[in-house]
Design a protein around this motif. Structure first.
Motif, PDB file in Angstrom:
ATOM      1  N   ASP A  20       0.889  -1.088  -0.226  1.00 17.09           N
ATOM      2  CA  ASP A  20      -0.251  -0.042  -0.013  1.00 17.09           C
ATOM      3  C   ASP A  20       0.898   1.475  -0.009  1.00 17.09           C
ATOM      4  N   ILE A  21       1.679   0.820   0.717  1.00 16.67           N
ATOM      5  CA  ILE A  21       2.468   2.223   0.708  1.00 16.67           C
ATOM      6  C   ILE A  21       3.336   2.521  -0.825  1.00 16.67           C
ATOM      7  N   ALA A  22       4.386   1.489  -1.257  1.00 22.31           N
ATOM      8  CA  ALA A  22       4.432   1.637  -2.988  1.00 22.31           C
ATOM      9  C   ALA A  22       3.736   1.519  -3.084  1.00 22.31           C
ATOM     10  N   GLU A  26       4.602   8.214  -4.373  1.00 21.71           N
ATOM     11  CA  GLU A  26       4.779   9.944  -4.671  1.00 21.71           C
ATOM     12  C   GLU A  26       4.468  10.743  -3.543  1.00 21.71           C
ATOM     13  N   SER A  27       3.734  10.026  -2.451  1.00 26.52           N
ATOM     14  CA  SER A  27       3.407  11.191  -1.095  1.00 26.52           C
ATOM     15  C   SER A  27       4.108  11.301   0.077  1.00 26.52           C
ATOM     16  N   TYR A  28       5.055  10.481  -0.208  1.00 28.51           N
ATOM     17  CA  TYR A  28       6.355  10.484   0.359  1.00 28.51           C
ATOM     18  C   TYR A  28       7.768  10.499   0.459  1.00 28.51           C
ATOM     19  N   LYS A  29       7.853  12.398  -0.623  1.00 27.38           N
ATOM     20  CA  LYS A  29       8.101  12.767  -0.066  1.00 27.38           C
ATOM     21  C   LYS A  29       9.478  13.563   0.623  1.00 27.38           C
ATOM     22  N   GLU A  30      10.471  13.134   0.707  1.00 25.48           N
ATOM     23  CA  GLU A  30      10.977  14.695   1.924  1.00 25.48           C
ATOM     24  C   GLU A  30      10.870  13.325   3.327  1.00 25.48           C
ATOM     25  N   SER A  31      10.483  12.096   3.437  1.00 24.60           N
ATOM     26  CA  SER A  31      10.007  11.447   4.802  1.00 24.60           C
ATOM     27  C   SER A  31      11.478  11.351   4.864  1.00 24.60           C
ATOM     28  N   LEU A  32      12.249  11.307   4.090  1.00 24.21           N
ATOM     29  CA  LEU A  32      13.778  11.018   4.803  1.00 24.21           C
ATOM     30  C   LEU A  32      15.051  12.144   4.883  1.00 24.21           C
ATOM     31  N   LYS A  33      13.902  12.783   5.091  1.00 25.51           N
ATOM     32  CA  LYS A  33      15.443  14.361   4.925  1.00 25.51           C
ATOM     33  C   LYS A  33      15.796  14.482   6.550  1.00 25.51           C
ATOM     34  N   GLY A  34      16.427  14.478   6.635  1.00 27.51           N
ATOM     35  CA  GLY A  34      17.876  14.415   8.136  1.00 27.51           C
ATOM     36  C   GLY A  34      18.723  13.628   8.204  1.00 27.51           C
ATOM     37  N   LYS A  35      18.160  12.436   7.741  1.00 25.54           N
ATOM     38  CA  LYS A  35      18.139  10.759   7.988  1.00 25.54           C
ATOM     39  C   LYS A  35      19.965  10.668   6.784  1.00 25.54           C
ATOM     40  N   LYS A  36      20.746   9.492   8.176  1.00 27.37           N
ATOM     41  CA  LYS A  36      21.254   9.642   6.978  1.00 27.37           C
ATOM     42  C   LYS A  36      21.436   7.025   7.174  1.00 27.37           C
ATOM     43  N   ILE A  37      21.273   7.017   6.294  1.00 22.28           N
ATOM     44  CA  ILE A  37      21.801   5.464   6.106  1.00 22.28           C
ATOM     45  C   ILE A  37      22.891   5.202   5.547  1.00 22.28           C
ATOM     46  N   ALA A  38      23.397   3.882   6.563  1.00 16.31           N
ATOM     47  CA  ALA A  38      24.403   2.948   6.286  1.00 16.31           C
ATOM     48  C   ALA A  38      24.236   2.015   5.060  1.00 16.31           C
ATOM     49  N   MET A  39      24.904   2.056   3.994  1.00 15.18           N
ATOM     50  CA  MET A  39      24.632   0.760   2.584  1.00 15.18           C
ATOM     51  C   MET A  39      25.785   0.061   2.832  1.00 15.18           C
ATOM     52  N   LEU A  59      13.381  10.069  -1.356  1.00 15.08           N
ATOM     53  CA  LEU A  59      12.833  10.275  -0.109  1.00 15.08           C
ATOM     54  C   LEU A  59      13.234  11.255   0.671  1.00 15.08           C
ATOM     55  N   GLY A  60      14.402  12.085   0.001  1.00 15.50           N
ATOM     56  CA  GLY A  60      15.468  13.200   0.887  1.00 15.50           C
ATOM     57  C   GLY A  60      17.000  12.642   1.963  1.00 15.50           C
ATOM     58  N   GLY A  61      16.682  11.189   1.945  1.00 15.52           N
ATOM     59  CA  GLY A  61      17.663  10.550   2.340  1.00 15.52           C
ATOM     60  C   GLY A  61      18.823  11.278   2.375  1.00 15.52           C
ATOM     61  N   ASP A  62      19.904  11.053   3.123  1.00 17.31           N
ATOM     62  CA  ASP A  62      21.594  10.728   2.783  1.00 17.31           C
ATOM     63  C   ASP A  62      21.398   8.909   3.011  1.00 17.31           C
ATOM     64  N   GLU A 261      12.409   0.076  -7.053  1.00 18.97           N
ATOM     65  CA  GLU A 261      12.981   0.693  -6.359  1.00 18.97           C
ATOM     66  C   GLU A 261      11.703   1.475  -4.868  1.00 18.97           C
ATOM     67  N   GLY A 262      10.349   1.046  -6.406  1.00 12.13           N
ATOM     68  CA  GLY A 262       8.912   1.164  -4.885  1.00 12.13           C
ATOM     69  C   GLY A 262       9.146   0.529  -3.893  1.00 12.13           C
ATOM     70  N   VAL A 263       9.214  -0.614  -3.989  1.00 14.19           N
ATOM     71  CA  VAL A 263       9.015  -1.718  -2.986  1.00 14.19           C
ATOM     72  C   VAL A 263      10.382  -1.405  -1.813  1.00 14.19           C
ATOM     73  N   GLN A 264      11.078  -1.080  -2.280  1.00 10.86           N
ATOM     74  CA  GLN A 264      12.640  -1.005  -1.430  1.00 10.86           C
ATOM     75  C   GLN A 264      12.369   0.079  -0.328  1.00 10.86           C
TER      76      GLN A 264
END
Length: 277
Positions: A20-22, A26-39, A59-62, A261-264
């Motif tokens: 459902d989120i996937a 498009e409505s979740y843009k910037e949801s990760l703003k200010g967050k850092k993800i280690a990959m 999603l606006g993350g780094d 991309e959308g599911v991840q």
């Protein structure tokens, strides 16, 4: 829950929430703003890495990128997680060692995603299942036939069948069975009423062992009209599946990977939001 190590970590409700989120990503843009993800990814990763990088950016993350072998050290993963907790808001790890991943996931305070291990490939399979849903396929009443030895692809598809209720049959050599799965040791009978045919990427020795199991024009004759053939990349043309079948309308692999991309993105949001609530 705050981690996804295996498909079996999820419930049917969880899977539906991710989908459902996937649907509304498009409505979740910037949801990760200010967050850092280690990959952590090996150099050979193409599809999964590209999809995760794109997902985090949209999603606006780094993200901070490491090679997977950065984790191949004597230092306990408990300690790696301990200091990473100071700086990151999530971890996405592609590494073959399941025990290493489990130790990291148990000790990271933020969300954790297994982007592939030796025994599990949850994101890939969720993306494939989502692609089926986008095609309005009745997943619960579909028959999936997986051709090949037990491994991360077959294991994850089987685990998903337990959760979602679809029929799953493995076609393999004796000794290569997925524990708990229904098994057939020859292709033709299993193919007769299959809706989706699946394969995994085989090593050089396995390709020789499984040469009689190659999905080719002769075996397609035993399949029903409308069957979908979805080999997991990197597939080897002429081994797991023939050139002619790959070039036919039965092959759905390219279209299905468009869902990655959308599911991840949705998995990240599902785990992150679940952690924060």
């Amino acid at each position: 829950m705050k981690c996804l190590l295996k498909i079996r970590d999820l419930t049917e409700s969880d899977v539906n929430k991710i989908f459902d989120i996937a649907d509304n990503i498009e409505s979740y843009k910037e949801s990760l703003k200010g967050k850092k993800i280690a990959m952590f990814f090996p150099d050979t990763s193409v599809r999964t890495l590209t999809a995760f990088e794109t997902a985090v950016k949209k999603l606006g993350g780094d993200f901070i990128m490491f090679p997977s072998n950065a984790l191949d050290k004597e230092e306990p993963m408990k300690d790696v997680a301990g200091y990473m907790n100071n700086w990151v808001d999530g971890m996405v790890v592609r590494h073959g060692n399941d025990l290493l991943q489990e130790e990291l996931a148990q000790n990271i305070k933020s969300f954790y995603i297994n982007a592939m291990s030796k025994s599990s490939h949850p994101c890939e399979i969720l993306a494939d299942l989502y692609a089926l849903r986008k095609r309005n396929i009745d997943i619960k009443n579909s028959k999936f036939v997986f051709v090949g030895p037990a491994g991360n692809i077959g294991n994850s598809y089987y685990e998903a069948s337990v959760i979602l209720g679809y029929s799953f049959v493995q076609v393999c050599k004796h000794g290569d069975e997925i524990e708990g799965a229904t098994v057939n040791y020859e292709c033709y009978e299993a193919f007769k009423d299959a809706d989706i045919i699946l394969t995994d990427s085989l090593g050089k020795e396995q390709r020789i062992i499984y040469q009689d199991f190659i999905i080719n024009d002769e075996k397609v004759k035993y399949m029903k009209k409308g069957v979908m053939i979805n080999p997991c990349p990197p597939f080897h043309r002429g081994y797991e599946i023939s050139e002619t079948v790959l070039d036919s309308d039965l092959f759905v692999g390219y279209d299905f990977k468009d869902a990655l991309e959308g599911v991840q993105s949705a998995i990240i949001l599902f785990l992150n939001n679940d952690m924060e609530t």
